[in-house]
Design an enzyme around this catalytic site. Structure first.
Site, PDB file in Angstrom:
ATOM      1  N   ARG A 233       0.849  -1.185   0.000  1.00 17.74           N
ATOM      2  CA  ARG A 233       0.000   0.000   0.000  1.00 17.74           C
ATOM      3  C   ARG A 233       0.890   1.243   0.000  1.00 17.74           C
ATOM      4  O   ARG A 233       1.926   1.280   0.681  1.00 17.74           O
ATOM      5  CB  ARG A 233      -0.895   0.024   1.250  1.00 17.74           C
ATOM      6  CG  ARG A 233      -2.102  -0.912   1.162  1.00 17.74           C
ATOM      7  CD  ARG A 233      -3.126  -0.422   0.143  1.00 17.74           C
ATOM      8  NE  ARG A 233      -4.344  -1.228   0.102  1.00 17.74           N
ATOM      9  CZ  ARG A 233      -4.584  -2.213  -0.773  1.00 17.74           C
ATOM     10  NH1 ARG A 233      -3.687  -2.545  -1.673  1.00 17.74           N
ATOM     11  NH2 ARG A 233      -5.728  -2.866  -0.751  1.00 17.74           N
ATOM     12  N   GLU A 262      -4.228   7.276  -4.237  1.00 22.35           N
ATOM     13  CA  GLU A 262      -4.631   6.805  -5.571  1.00 22.35           C
ATOM     14  C   GLU A 262      -6.012   7.348  -5.956  1.00 22.35           C
ATOM     15  O   GLU A 262      -6.873   7.438  -5.072  1.00 22.35           O
ATOM     16  CB  GLU A 262      -4.656   5.274  -5.584  1.00 22.35           C
ATOM     17  CG  GLU A 262      -3.265   4.699  -5.414  1.00 22.35           C
ATOM     18  CD  GLU A 262      -3.285   3.181  -5.224  1.00 22.35           C
ATOM     19  OE1 GLU A 262      -4.337   2.551  -5.424  1.00 22.35           O
ATOM     20  OE2 GLU A 262      -2.223   2.647  -4.869  1.00 22.35           O
ATOM     21  N   HIS A 280      -1.626   0.465 -10.014  1.00 26.02           N
ATOM     22  CA  HIS A 280      -2.216  -0.532  -9.096  1.00 26.02           C
ATOM     23  C   HIS A 280      -2.830  -1.710  -9.872  1.00 26.02           C
ATOM     24  O   HIS A 280      -4.045  -1.928  -9.826  1.00 26.02           O
ATOM     25  CB  HIS A 280      -3.265   0.128  -8.177  1.00 26.02           C
ATOM     26  CG  HIS A 280      -3.528  -0.676  -6.926  1.00 26.02           C
ATOM     27  ND1 HIS A 280      -3.889  -0.098  -5.724  1.00 26.02           N
ATOM     28  CD2 HIS A 280      -3.492  -2.016  -6.679  1.00 26.02           C
ATOM     29  CE1 HIS A 280      -4.068  -1.047  -4.809  1.00 26.02           C
ATOM     30  NE2 HIS A 280      -3.836  -2.233  -5.376  1.00 26.02           N
TER      31      HIS A 280
END
Ligand code: DGY
Length: 320
Positions: A233, A262, A280
């Site tokens: 993360r 994000e 991602h």
């Protein structure tokens, strides 16, 4: 008389396969992506389950008096307040295991792309520069003889470690508790790990304890030959410190699949040619995302049909 279906809320977007299966099995209430949970009281009262792409805050849980279960799409469930759910007797489930291989494969790809600059080399070829200007520059970095440190050695971390073995690199790791079942070298702290390796792969979840733990000191310890890879993360990284470290060659390169906020990626990263950036995508193949979608639905169906869930998170009790 038609049978009354259980009502399931989808706050925002959902994977199409999960959506199709949820619509077949339940009465689905879906809100617009980014919208607040602003529904009539009688609808809120009917909702017994939630299917979410990692977004269920405490206030939203409080708005649903008859909620039994939140089924999260993703192994990471940092956007679901599982501790709060636990206080209300609400089960939270996630999608572990089905994505381990995909994420581990992508991590190896990202590592090699970062070290050998393969995406940059392809852009060079596609721009016609090979023919006009000659061979692409040799890469200063290589995977050969590296010492890789894994920050996190859970189910995905272990798959990454297994894939690294054939590359003949040394492997160390740091986790809160030492594992007795692995042949890799244990480092008692993140700093000890960063000091001893030249390649750091982070696969840790977002928790208050991991917030910005990869900071300027850790990056300095990794050193000038250092490569940092993040598939966990983005919140575990101090992004400003990382940009400084890449710009000033405190470390050699970074490969990032995850970011602090994000989908916003700091503009400072775009300018750096020693950063390999992905949006991602570690688990983002059709087969793996389909498996994750099925697990989201199977947890809900299992609960409402048989009072059984497949993959509850550790914070929440399983009733029944
Ligand atoms: C997860 O499952 O948490 C991955 O980051 C993919 O979204």
């Amino acid at each position: 008389m038609t049978e009354q279906k259980t009502t399931v809320l989808i706050p925002g977007r959902m994977h199409p396969r999960a959506l199709e299966r949820l619509n077949a099995a339940f009465d689905v209430v879906q809100t617009t992506a980014g919208a607040e949970l602003d529904l009539p009281a009688e609808t809120l009262e009917k909702i017994r389950g939630v299917a979410t792409l990692n977004g269920m805050r405490a206030e939203w849980i409080d708005k649903l008096p008859n909620l039994d279960i939140i089924s999260n799409f993703g192994v990471g469930y940092d956007g679901v307040d599982a501790k709060h759910a636990a206080t209300k007797g609400v089960i939270v489930t996630n999608t572990p295991d089905v994505l381990n291989d995909e994420v581990a494969d992508t991590t190896i790809g990202l590592l090699i792309n970062t070290v050998r600059r393969l995406p940059v080399a392809e852009t060079y070829l596609r721009a016609g520069r090979w023919e006009k200007e000659g061979p692409f520059a040799l890469t200063p970095l290589s995977l050969k003889n590296r010492h890789v440190g894994l920050l996190g050695l859970g189910r995905i971390g272990l798959e990454i470690a297994k894939r690294l073995e054939p590359f003949k690199v040394k492997i160390s790791y740091h986790t809160r508790t030492e594992r007795k079942d692995v042949p890799y070298t244990y480092a008692a702290s993140l700093m000890e790990l960063a000091t001893s390796v030249d390649t750091l792969i982070s696969i840790i979840p977002a928790t208050p304890e991991t917030h910005k733990i990869i900071n300027a000191d850790v990056l300095a310890a990794l050193g000038a030959n250092g490569v940092f890879i993040n598939v966990g993360r983005g919140t575990s990284v101090d992004e400003e410190a990382l940009i400084d470290a890449l710009k000033n060659k405190v470390i050699a390169a970074a490969g990032l699949d995850v970011f602090y906020d994000e989908p916003r990626v700091p503009s400072g990263l775009f300018d750096l040619d020693n950063a390999c950036l992905l949006p991602h995508v570690a688990s983002a193949s059709v087969p793996t995302r389909n498996d994750m979608a099925d697990l989201v639905v199977d947890n809900l169906v299992g609960w409402f049909r048989e009072r059984k869930v497949l993959t509850p998170v550790p914070e929440t009790p399983v009733k029944g």
